[in-house]
Design a protein around this motif. Structure first.
Motif, PDB file in Angstrom:
ATOM      1  N   MET B 169       0.831  -1.200   0.000  1.00 13.94           N
ATOM      2  CA  MET B 169       0.000   0.000   0.000  1.00 13.94           C
ATOM      3  C   MET B 169       0.872   1.259   0.000  1.00 13.94           C
ATOM      4  O   MET B 169       0.620   2.207  -0.742  1.00 13.94           O
ATOM      5  CB  MET B 169      -0.891  -0.022   1.235  1.00 13.94           C
ATOM      6  CG  MET B 169      -1.990   0.994   1.173  1.00 13.94           C
ATOM      7  SD  MET B 169      -2.850   1.043   2.730  1.00 13.94           S
ATOM      8  CE  MET B 169      -1.554   1.621   3.757  1.00 13.94           C
ATOM      9  N   TYR B 170       1.934   1.239   0.819  1.00 13.07           N
ATOM     10  CA  TYR B 170       2.844   2.395   0.870  1.00 13.07           C
ATOM     11  C   TYR B 170       3.568   2.541  -0.464  1.00 13.07           C
ATOM     12  O   TYR B 170       3.735   3.648  -0.975  1.00 13.07           O
ATOM     13  CB  TYR B 170       3.845   2.240   2.028  1.00 13.07           C
ATOM     14  CG  TYR B 170       3.186   2.467   3.367  1.00 13.07           C
ATOM     15  CD1 TYR B 170       3.015   3.757   3.864  1.00 13.07           C
ATOM     16  CD2 TYR B 170       2.698   1.410   4.125  1.00 13.07           C
ATOM     17  CE1 TYR B 170       2.374   3.977   5.079  1.00 13.07           C
ATOM     18  CE2 TYR B 170       2.057   1.616   5.328  1.00 13.07           C
ATOM     19  CZ  TYR B 170       1.904   2.906   5.803  1.00 13.07           C
ATOM     20  OH  TYR B 170       1.260   3.123   6.993  1.00 13.07           O
ATOM     21  N   GLN B 171       3.975   1.382  -1.029  1.00 12.55           N
ATOM     22  CA  GLN B 171       4.660   1.413  -2.322  1.00 12.55           C
ATOM     23  C   GLN B 171       3.748   2.027  -3.386  1.00 12.55           C
ATOM     24  O   GLN B 171       4.177   2.856  -4.178  1.00 12.55           O
ATOM     25  CB  GLN B 171       5.084  -0.023  -2.711  1.00 12.55           C
ATOM     26  CG  GLN B 171       5.968  -0.102  -3.936  1.00 12.55           C
ATOM     27  CD  GLN B 171       7.248   0.722  -3.801  1.00 12.55           C
ATOM     28  OE1 GLN B 171       7.834   0.810  -2.729  1.00 12.55           O
ATOM     29  NE2 GLN B 171       7.673   1.359  -4.888  1.00 12.55           N
ATOM     30  N   GLY B 172       2.466   1.639  -3.356  1.00  9.97           N
ATOM     31  CA  GLY B 172       1.484   2.159  -4.307  1.00  9.97           C
ATOM     32  C   GLY B 172       1.341   3.665  -4.185  1.00  9.97           C
ATOM     33  O   GLY B 172       1.318   4.383  -5.195  1.00  9.97           O
ATOM     34  N   PHE B 173       1.283   4.142  -2.945  1.00 11.17           N
ATOM     35  CA  PHE B 173       1.154   5.583  -2.714  1.00 11.17           C
ATOM     36  C   PHE B 173       2.372   6.315  -3.283  1.00 11.17           C
ATOM     37  O   PHE B 173       2.244   7.320  -3.986  1.00 11.17           O
ATOM     38  CB  PHE B 173       0.994   5.861  -1.209  1.00 11.17           C
ATOM     39  CG  PHE B 173       1.085   7.317  -0.849  1.00 11.17           C
ATOM     40  CD1 PHE B 173       0.015   8.170  -1.073  1.00 11.17           C
ATOM     41  CD2 PHE B 173       2.254   7.840  -0.294  1.00 11.17           C
ATOM     42  CE1 PHE B 173       0.096   9.526  -0.757  1.00 11.17           C
ATOM     43  CE2 PHE B 173       2.341   9.189   0.024  1.00 11.17           C
ATOM     44  CZ  PHE B 173       1.258  10.036  -0.210  1.00 11.17           C
ATOM     45  N   TYR B 174       3.566   5.790  -2.997  1.00  9.32           N
ATOM     46  CA  TYR B 174       4.781   6.486  -3.446  1.00  9.32           C
ATOM     47  C   TYR B 174       4.978   6.399  -4.960  1.00  9.32           C
ATOM     48  O   TYR B 174       5.544   7.306  -5.554  1.00  9.32           O
ATOM     49  CB  TYR B 174       6.004   5.979  -2.676  1.00  9.32           C
ATOM     50  CG  TYR B 174       6.011   6.512  -1.269  1.00  9.32           C
ATOM     51  CD1 TYR B 174       6.104   7.881  -1.041  1.00  9.32           C
ATOM     52  CD2 TYR B 174       5.874   5.673  -0.177  1.00  9.32           C
ATOM     53  CE1 TYR B 174       6.071   8.397   0.237  1.00  9.32           C
ATOM     54  CE2 TYR B 174       5.846   6.185   1.115  1.00  9.32           C
ATOM     55  CZ  TYR B 174       5.949   7.550   1.315  1.00  9.32           C
ATOM     56  OH  TYR B 174       5.897   8.064   2.576  1.00  9.32           O
ATOM     57  N   GLU B 175       4.499   5.307  -5.553  1.00 12.81           N
ATOM     58  CA  GLU B 175       4.586   5.225  -7.023  1.00 12.81           C
ATOM     59  C   GLU B 175       3.717   6.313  -7.660  1.00 12.81           C
ATOM     60  O   GLU B 175       4.124   6.964  -8.620  1.00 12.81           O
ATOM     61  CB  GLU B 175       4.169   3.837  -7.507  1.00 12.81           C
ATOM     62  CG  GLU B 175       5.337   2.862  -7.454  1.00 12.81           C
ATOM     63  CD  GLU B 175       4.925   1.418  -7.668  1.00 12.81           C
ATOM     64  OE1 GLU B 175       3.769   1.178  -8.087  1.00 12.81           O
ATOM     65  OE2 GLU B 175       5.754   0.537  -7.397  1.00 12.81           O
ATOM     66  N   LYS B 176       2.523   6.493  -7.103  1.00 17.77           N
ATOM     67  CA  LYS B 176       1.629   7.552  -7.620  1.00 17.77           C
ATOM     68  C   LYS B 176       2.265   8.923  -7.412  1.00 17.77           C
ATOM     69  O   LYS B 176       2.209   9.791  -8.280  1.00 17.77           O
ATOM     70  CB  LYS B 176       0.288   7.513  -6.885  1.00 17.77           C
ATOM     71  CG  LYS B 176      -0.588   6.338  -7.273  1.00 17.77           C
ATOM     72  CD  LYS B 176      -1.993   6.532  -6.700  1.00 17.77           C
ATOM     73  CE  LYS B 176      -2.852   5.303  -6.871  1.00 17.77           C
ATOM     74  NZ  LYS B 176      -2.665   4.317  -5.796  1.00 17.77           N
ATOM     75  N   LEU B 177       2.903   9.100  -6.229  1.00 17.84           N
ATOM     76  CA  LEU B 177       3.531  10.389  -5.926  1.00 17.84           C
ATOM     77  C   LEU B 177       4.698  10.652  -6.888  1.00 17.84           C
ATOM     78  O   LEU B 177       4.873  11.777  -7.371  1.00 17.84           O
ATOM     79  CB  LEU B 177       4.001  10.402  -4.460  1.00 17.84           C
ATOM     80  CG  LEU B 177       4.583  11.708  -3.934  1.00 17.84           C
ATOM     81  CD1 LEU B 177       3.593  12.856  -4.070  1.00 17.84           C
ATOM     82  CD2 LEU B 177       4.985  11.571  -2.467  1.00 17.84           C
ATOM     83  N   SER B 178       5.468   9.594  -7.203  1.00 19.84           N
ATOM     84  CA  SER B 178       6.595   9.733  -8.133  1.00 19.84           C
ATOM     85  C   SER B 178       6.119  10.195  -9.500  1.00 19.84           C
ATOM     86  O   SER B 178       6.727  11.064 -10.126  1.00 19.84           O
ATOM     87  CB  SER B 178       7.317   8.398  -8.311  1.00 19.84           C
ATOM     88  OG  SER B 178       7.795   7.967  -7.081  1.00 19.84           O
ATOM     89  N   LYS B 179       4.984   9.594  -9.928  1.00 15.71           N
ATOM     90  CA  LYS B 179       4.435   9.995 -11.230  1.00 15.71           C
ATOM     91  C   LYS B 179       4.002  11.450 -11.193  1.00 15.71           C
ATOM     92  O   LYS B 179       4.187  12.193 -12.156  1.00 15.71           O
ATOM     93  CB  LYS B 179       3.249   9.101 -11.596  1.00 15.71           C
ATOM     94  CG  LYS B 179       3.682   7.763 -12.157  1.00 15.71           C
ATOM     95  CD  LYS B 179       2.482   6.923 -12.526  1.00 15.71           C
ATOM     96  CE  LYS B 179       2.913   5.489 -12.761  1.00 15.71           C
ATOM     97  NZ  LYS B 179       1.827   4.543 -12.542  1.00 15.71           N
TER      98      LYS B 179
END
Lengths: 142, 188
Positions: B169-179
């Protein structure tokens, strides 16, 4: 003997209900400990003038302690957070304000469920964690 | 001893009251504000670093990603890099409700009363906090996000509060933030 045990049961019930009864209205505006003593337990001074940096360190420390931040106000210098401990909530507010030209005062006060935390040990732990975060020594304030 | 042998009902009452007495006067735990042993692992799970000096852009992007995830903003203090958001959703699970109703029906058939249905989950609030800060050397912005779940039962009581530790879930959040910020996130 039956009668005795009934009385014992009733007495135990009264004890249970009255055990923690205090004057509830008195607790609302009065500090539970002597005010000066409590302030000393809850306050430390740090040798810095950078209020925002100190507040950010307070927020990081509260996150390390598993608090969720509920409110943060840079101007007021206050951060409030909550965390679950056992089956009760711990709520804590930390304020940061200047003490003199070279130092900032950090004051924390916390409650556990419906009780104020007024023992020194939890605050010592909090300030020890904050020291690690700011790389500064916390000084006891008289 | 007199109570337990001669009158079991009275013994039960006494035991119940003693338990109530002890629970009512529960003292404040002294280790309430001690750093947990796994705090560094948790910090690493919840944080990522971005190679930028533009902290405002990162915090704005955090708000945008949280909105994309269905959160509404509750509080923000950009001077401190703090954003707090939440979303309310249903927590009703049909399996849980069927099991509770079946138990209540069995109790009724046996001539007693139970209300397991009131204990079933009704609603949940997911709280998110995103906090940004500059790294010590000032070259990076570190984001720490924490997701928390609060669950209320049908009786309206808060029945669970937990910090979500799901790494994906944290990885998903940070991937979206990176984009959103066009930067690659780095584990710290």
């Amino acid at each position: 003997m039956m009668k005795f045990s009934k009385w014992a049961g009733a007495l135990a019930l009264i004890c249970a209900l009255s055990a923690c009864a205090g004057n509830a209205s008195r607790d609302v505006l009065e500090p539970d400990e002597s005010q000066v003593m409590l302030r000393s337990i809850q306050t430390r001074a740090f040798e810095t003038t950078d209020k925002t940096k100190l507040m950010r360190a307070v927020i990081a420390t509260m996150q390390d302690l598993e608090f969720t931040i509920d409110k943060a106000d840079d101007e007021l210098g206050a951060v409030t957070g909550t965390k679950l401990y056992g089956y009760s909530m711990i709520k804590m507010t930390v304020t940061v304000r200047p003490k003199d030209a070279a130092r900032m005062l950090v004051r924390a006060n916390a409650q556990y469920g419906l009780k104020a935390i007024d023992k020194p040990e939890p605050y010592q732990d909090f300030f020890a964690a904050l020291e690690k975060s700011v790389f500064l020594q916390a000084q006891q304030v008289d | 001893m007199i109570l337990s042998r001669r009158n079991p009902a009275s013994f039960k009452l006494t035991a119940f009251c003693t338990a109530l007495f002890l629970a009512g006067c529960v003292s404040v735990p002294l280790d309430a504000l001690r750093l947990p042993p796994d705090y560094l692992a948790r910090r690493s799970l919840q944080s990522r670093a971005y190679e930028t000096t533009d902290e405002v852009k990162i915090i704005q992007s955090c708000a945008a990603v949280l909105q994309d995830m269905g959160f509404t903003l509750d509080e923000s203090e950009t001077a401190l890099g703090v954003i707090l958001a939440s979303k309310d959703r249903s927590a009703v699970s049909s399996g849980q409700v069927i099991a509770a109703i079946a138990l209540d029906a069995l109790a009724a058939a046996a001539g007693s009363y139970s209300n397991n249905y009131a204990q079933t989950d009704k609603s949940q609030k997911i709280r998110a906090s995103a906090v940004t800060k500059r790294s010590e050397d000032g070259s990076k912005v570190i984001v720490r996000a924490v997701f928390q779940k609060m669950v209320w039962n049908q009786a309206g009581q808060l029945s669970r509060l937990e910090t979500l530790d799901d790494a994906e879930m944290y990885q998903g959040f940070y991937e979206k933030l990176s984009k959103a910020v066009f930067l690659e996130e780095q584990k710290i």
